[in-house]
Design an enzyme around this catalytic site. Structure first.
Site, short mmCIF file in Angstrom:
data_model
loop_
_atom_site.label_atom_id
_atom_site.label_comp_id
_atom_site.label_asym_id
_atom_site.label_seq_id
_atom_site.Cartn_x
_atom_site.Cartn_y
_atom_site.Cartn_z
N GLU A 51 1.01 -1.14 0.06
CA GLU A 51 0.05 -0.04 0.02
C GLU A 51 0.74 1.22 0.02
O GLU A 51 1.53 1.52 0.99
CB GLU A 51 -1.02 -0.08 1.28
CG GLU A 51 -2.14 0.87 1.12
CD GLU A 51 -1.76 2.08 1.80
OE1 GLU A 51 -1.51 3.38 1.16
OE2 GLU A 51 -1.85 2.29 3.03
N CYS A 91 -2.43 8.74 3.31
CA CYS A 91 -2.23 8.28 1.87
C CYS A 91 -3.90 8.41 1.24
O CYS A 91 -3.93 8.64 0.22
CB CYS A 91 -1.93 6.68 1.80
SG CYS A 91 -0.19 6.50 2.03
#
Length: 461
Positions: free
Chosen positions: A234, A268
């Site tokens: 990720e 993020c």
């Protein structure tokens, strides 16, 4: 980078730690391997009992560990407490659901008969020690969303946490031990980034998961590929937040502020690129800039603070450079655009308009409280702008038109589409991205199965 707690609110170094040497790393690898041999045979009920105990302890520690998070990486204290609570929730969710998520699967009778078998099962078995390379921005949550499913599946964990959150890393190891997990089930490795490659190459480590930067992801993925080991990545995100004319503009603007500055913009999945239909652009831009400008910036330990310092001096410089580059290229600063006076690594909440493809901020992730505004003539242009990014983590769409929702869901290049709301992770829903945002999924049944050996068991007639 030294392994140390440095308070980003004032730059003061509070604690430093020596990196573990080769002998201690070897001891922990041996322990992980030995522990896995027995832990893999425990029942789901046994694992769930331990996981629920860890959740209970985390809730008891909530105030204290929240202060550690705030001290180490600057997260506003209310958000730090919320992160701890979210982790406890995820632990209990996996304790409640792991057994059903990993239950044996039975193919149809027709397919079993066609294969010449009397019975066929698909079984999920744990892989072994999994290395987790984790970031500082959600120092509890990023780890727990790996550890809870991995431990419930019967794997054991090795944590290489970010070097600026060592107290949080050690707390997590202690938390699982206090809950009753044996020492080798979850271990923290206080090591620098340079030591990761050798550990990943070790045959006793069976897989790896990383949340972090593109360069870190490439390095881990490259080594894992060479060693033929499973990875989940990720990486960065530059999520679009699209506003169409049918949206509730006041509400969209309010949520947009929260979506951009959660965790001081160091997330993020924070919305970063705000793409607004030309018919409502001016109204949205005014409300959004007003909301950003009104945010309370200050001491992250203060209850009223909404935006704290960035986690490091380098992080502050990175944000400044992106904004300065955009301004030199002709971007308009609607608010912010500078660091406040005083100590600490603070940056004012900022909104930039008039972004062009030549500006770095159009292609790079802004990891701080900086938003970019785009004007779109119609839905097609909104989709083009949204997809004009190397990242594809999540996305936000504001519209009351179901036909538009269908188009966005079909066409946006992202791992998630959140309609009339901001992106948020939940243990029941898969989380991850496409393009340079990485691959694989965390959370939900998809996440717990990532580090399982999916085994076909075939019985002859």
């Amino acid at each position: 980078m030294p392994i140390a707690t440095v308070n980003p609110a004032n730059g003061e170094t509070l604690k430093t730690y020596e990196a573990m040497g080769e002998e201690e790393i070897e001891r922990r690898l041996q322990l992980a391997e030995a522990t896995f041999r027995t832990y893999r045979t425990t029942t789901f009920d046994e694992r769930a009992r331990l996981m629920r105990k860890a959740a209970d302890l985390l809730e008891e520690d909530q105030q204290d560990i929240a202060r550690v998070l705030t001290t180490e990486m600057g997260k506003p204290i209310q958000q730090a407490r919320a992160e701890a609570a979210k982790c406890a929730k995820a632990m209990r969710w996996y304790a409640d659901h792991a057994e059903e998520l990993l239950a044996d699967e039975e193919p149809s009778d027709t397919d079993v008969k066609d294969s010449g078998a009397s019975r066929v099962r698909v079984r999920y078995r744990p892989l072994g020690p999994v290395l987790a390379v984790m970031p500082w921005n959600f120092p509890l949550w990023q780890v727990v969303r790996f550890a809870a499913p991995a431990l419930m599946a019967g794997n054991v964990g090795l944590l290489k946490h970010a070097s600026n959150v060592p107290q949080t890393a050690l707390y997590l190891e202690d938390l699982f031990h206090r809950a009753g997990f044996t020492e080798g089930c979850f271990q923290t490795l206080l090591i620098g980034s340079a030591a990761v490659d050798d550990i990943l190459r070790d045959e006793r480590v069976k897989a790896a998961t990383l949340t972090g930067s593109e360069p870190a992801g490439r390095a881990v993925a490259s080594t894992a590929a060479e060693m033929i080991k499973k990875t989940v990545l990720e990486l960065g995100g530059s999520d679009p937040f699209v506003v169409m004319p049918s949206a509730d503009i006041d509400r969209a603007a309010r949520v947009a502020v929260t979506a951009r500055v959660q965790n001081t913009g160091q997330s993020c999945i924070a919305a970063k690129r705000f793409i607004v239909h030309t018919d409502v652009y001016d109204a949205f831009a005014e409300r959004f800039a007003e909301g950003m400008k009104a945010l309370k910036v200050g001491d992250p330990m203060a209850e009223e603070t909404e935006v704290g310092p960035l986690s490091s001096e380098q992080g502050l410089r990175d944000v400044e450079e992106l904004v300065d580059d955009a301004v030199r290229g002709g971007a308009e600063v609607l608010c912010g655009g500078e660091r406040p006076d005083g100590p600490g690594w603070y940056y004012a909440p900022t909104v930039l308009a008039g972004i062009t493809r030549e500006m770095r901020i159009h292609r790079e992730e802004a990891f701080g409280p900086v938003a970019t505004l785009y004007r779109a003539a119609d839905l097609d242009e909104a989709v083009l702008i949204a997809n004009d990014s190397p990242f594809g983590l999540s996305s936000n769409v504001w519209t009351r038109d179901e036909a538009e929702v269908d188009r966005f869901v079909r066409d946006l290049e992202a791992g998630g589409v959140y309609v009339n709301g901001m992106t948020a992770s939940h243990p029941a829903f898969p989380f991850g991205g496409v393009k340079r945002s990485g691959y694989g999924r965390e959370l939900s049944g998809h996440g717990i199965r990532e580090f399982c050996n999916i085994t076909t068991v075939w019985h002859g007639a």
